[in-house]
Design an enzyme around this catalytic site. Structure first.
Site, PDB file in Angstrom:
ATOM      1  N   HIS A 122       1.044  -1.278  -0.051  1.00 23.01           N
ATOM      2  CA  HIS A 122      -0.182  -0.151  -0.010  1.00 23.01           C
ATOM      3  C   HIS A 122       0.824   1.267  -0.213  1.00 23.01           C
ATOM      4  CE1 HIS A 122      -2.738   3.079   1.823  1.00 23.01           C
ATOM      5  NE2 HIS A 122      -3.723   2.198   1.319  1.00 23.01           N
ATOM      6  N   ASP A 199       3.207  -4.735   7.644  1.00 24.58           N
ATOM      7  CA  ASP A 199       2.060  -4.101   7.840  1.00 24.58           C
ATOM      8  C   ASP A 199       0.894  -4.873   7.774  1.00 24.58           C
ATOM      9  OD1 ASP A 199      -0.091  -2.575   6.937  1.00 24.58           O
ATOM     10  OD2 ASP A 199       0.472  -2.039   5.289  1.00 24.58           O
ATOM     11  N   GLN A 202      -4.225  -4.923   6.874  1.00 23.89           N
ATOM     12  CA  GLN A 202      -5.516  -6.021   6.384  1.00 23.89           C
ATOM     13  C   GLN A 202      -5.593  -7.284   7.137  1.00 23.89           C
ATOM     14  OE1 GLN A 202      -7.746  -5.058   3.995  1.00 23.89           O
ATOM     15  NE2 GLN A 202      -6.850  -3.302   3.423  1.00 23.89           N
ATOM     16  N   LYS A 225     -10.132  -0.436  10.317  1.00 21.45           N
ATOM     17  CA  LYS A 225     -10.569  -1.681   9.798  1.00 21.45           C
ATOM     18  C   LYS A 225     -10.780  -3.009  10.589  1.00 21.45           C
ATOM     19  CE  LYS A 225      -6.933  -0.501   6.244  1.00 21.45           C
ATOM     20  NZ  LYS A 225      -7.719   0.270   5.192  1.00 21.45           N
ATOM     21  N   CYS A 364      -4.827   2.476  -3.719  1.00 19.67           N
ATOM     22  CA  CYS A 364      -3.506   3.118  -3.190  1.00 19.67           C
ATOM     23  C   CYS A 364      -2.291   2.074  -3.197  1.00 19.67           C
ATOM     24  CB  CYS A 364      -3.752   3.389  -1.587  1.00 19.67           C
ATOM     25  SG  CYS A 364      -4.758   4.650  -1.217  1.00 19.67           S
TER      26      CYS A 364
END
Ligand code: PLP
Length: 406
Positions: A122, A199, A202, A225, A364
Site C-alpha cells: 500500500h 504491515d 489488512q 479496519k 493506493c
C-alpha cells in the site's frame, strides 16, 4: 459457535437500505462498520467521561486516562505483543510506518543503503521510504509477485544484500487478498541481521495475530479496519528496535522535563506519543478489540474462510469476470474487472444502485496495478458480518454489469 445473524444484529448500519435495496457492505478493506458497543462507548466517553488524559488529577481525567491506557494492554493481547510497553498508540498504520521511517530508519541510514519492499505494498508502506530515497539517497529494492499474486518469501530474503537496512512487507495484500508468509521472511531477514516491518492493516481483522511468533520488529495495525473508530491504531515495536528509536514528534506527553536548554524524554512507549492523542478513538478501538476477542479470531477466520471459498467458486464461474490474484492463500479480498469496456467506476456505480458497496480504483497500490497491467479494479472485500446471500447479491449485480457493459 459463530452466528453471523447475531453478529449482524450488533451492527446497526447493516439494517439500512441504500438506493431502496438492503445494504450489502463489501468495502471492509477500506474501512469496516462499527458494532453498537463501539458506538455506545464513543457516546459514553464524550457524554459522561471526557477529559484530557495523563495530565489531570481530577476524576474525569483519571477515568479517561484509565480507559485510554487500558487499550494498550488490549492491543498487546490482541496481537500477542508480550508486553504493553511494546505498543505505541497512534492514529493508524500510516502514522505508524511514517514513525518508523523518521524515528528508526532515517537516523541509521545513508546514501546507498537499501530497503526491500514487495511490489504489492500500500502507498502507506511505500511513500515514507520514498522520502528517505529523496532525502538521503536510500535505494528501494522491489520484489515482484508472480502471476497468481504470490510473493515468494525466499525471493524477499534473496533481495537482502549487505546494504539492506530494512525489509517492509504487508501480511495481506489490500488488492489481491494474498496472505504472505511473513514469519519465513522475518526468520530469513534476521539471519542476515536485517529487521522487518510488517504491515498488518489488512491481516489483523481476518486472522489471529501473534507478533512474537511472526518475529516482526515492527507490526502496524489500524483501528478503523478492526471495527473501531477512524483515527485510532497502534504499532508494535520489539524492545530492541524501541531502544534504537529517536523521538520524531516533540510536544506534550512525550517529555518528562523541559528547560530552556535541555529536554528529558519520557520512557518508551510514551516517548513516541506526542500531543493530545485520539482519546475517544482509542477507547473505541479497545471496545472493538474486546468485541472481536469475545467472538474469537479463530471463529471469525473460520466463518470468513467458508464465505471466501463460496465467493471464489461463484466468481471464478463467471468466464467474463477477471479475479485478480489466484493465490492459494487468498483471503477476503476480491479485485475484479469485467472483459470489455466497463470501467471499474461504472461497475461500482451499478453495484451501488443494487445496494452493494465496493471500492473502485487503484486502491493506493499503484506499483502493483502497474505490475499487473490493470488500470483500476472493483474491489469486494468481506468482513465478519457478510453472508453467502450477500455474495449472491454481488454476483447478480455483476451479471447485470456484464449485460450492460460486457
Ligand atoms: N496498509 C494497507 C495494506 C492498507 O490496506 C491500508 C489502508 O487501506 C493502509 C496501510 C493505510 O491505513 P490507514 O489509512 O488506516 O493509515
Amino acid at each position: 459457535m459463530f452466528d453471523v445473524q447475531k453478529v449482524r444484529a450488533d451492527f446497526p448500519i447493516l439494517s439500512r437500505k441504500v438506493n431502496g435495496k438492503p445494504l450489502v457492505y463489501l468495502d471492509n478493506g477500506a474501512s469496516a462498520q462499527k458494532p453498537q458497543v463501539v458506538i455506545d462507548a464513543i457516546n459514553t466517553a464524550y457524554a459522561e467521561e471526557y477529559a484530557n488524559v495523563h495530565r489531570g488529577l481530577h476524576t474525569l481525567s483519571t477515568i479517561a486516562t484509565e480507559k485510554y491506557e487500558s487499550v494498550r494492554g488490549k492491543i498487546a493481547r490482541f496481537i500477542n505483543a508480550g508486553s504493553e510497553d511494546n505498543i505505541i498508540l497512534n492514529s493508524g498504520t500510516t502514522e505508524g510506518i511514517n514513525m518508523v521511517s523518521y524515528a528508526w530508519a532515517a537516523p541509521r541510514m545513508q546514501a546507498g543503503d537499501e530497503i526491500v519492499l514487495s511490489i504489492m505494498e500500500h502507498h502507506a508502506n511505500i511513500v515514507p521510504w520514498h522520502f528517505l530515497r529523496e532525502r538521503l539517497g536510500v535505494v528501494i529494492k522491489w520484489v515482484d509477485v508472480d502471476a497468481n499474486g504470490d510473493l515468494d518469501p525466499d525471493a524477499v530474503i534473496a533481495a537482502i544484500g549487505p546494504k539492506t537496512k530494512l525489509v517492509a512487507v504487508t501480511q495481506m495484500s489490500n488488492v489481491l487478498g494474498t496472505v504472505i508468509d511473513v514469519k519465513t521472511i522475518c526468520a530469513g531477514a534476521h539471519e542476515k541481521g536485517v529487521p522487518v516491518l510488517v504491515d498488518g492493516s489488512q491481516s489483523a481483522v481476518h486472522m489471529p495475530i501473534d507478533v512474537c511468533d511472526i518475529g516482526a520488529d515492527f507490526f502496524a495495525i489500524t483501528g478503523h479496519k478492526l471495527y473501531g473508530p477512524s483515527g485510532s491504531g497502534a504499532i508494535y515495536v520489539s524492545p530492541d528496535r524501541m531502544a534504537e528509536m529517536r523521538p520524531f514528534m516533540g510536544g506534550g506527553d512525550m517529555i518528562r522535563e523541559v528547560s530552556r536548554d535541555s529536554v528529558i524524554y519520557n520512557d518508551a512507549p510514551m516517548k513516541f506519543e506526542a500531543g493530545t492523542p485520539g482519546i475517544v478513538q482509542t477507547i473505541g478501538l479497545g471496545v472493538a478489540l474486546d468485541y472481536m476477542m469475545n467472538i474469537g479470531m479463530d471463529a471469525i477466520a473460520e466463518h470468513e474462510k467458508a464465505l471466501c471459498s463460496y465467493a471464489r467458486g461463484k466468481l471464478d464461474g463467471l468466464n467474463w469476470l477477471n479475479v485478480q490474484g489466484q493465490s492459494a492463500t487468498k483471503g477476503a479480498i476480491f479485485s475484479l474487472t469485467i472483459d470489455g469496456a466497463a470501467h471499474a467506476h461504472d461497475i461500482s456505480t451499478v453495484l451501488d444502485k443494487k445496494g452493494v458497496a465496493v471500492r473502485a480504483g487503484t486502491h493506493c497500490a499503484m506499483p502493483l496495478m502497474d505490475h499487473m497491467g490493470v488500470g483500476a479494479t472493483c474491489r469486494a472485500s468481506f468482513g465478519m458480518y457478510n453472508t453467502v446471500e450477500e455474495v449472491d447479491v454481488l454476483v447478480d449485480a455483476l451479471e447485470l454489469c456484464h449485460e450492460l457493459f460486457g
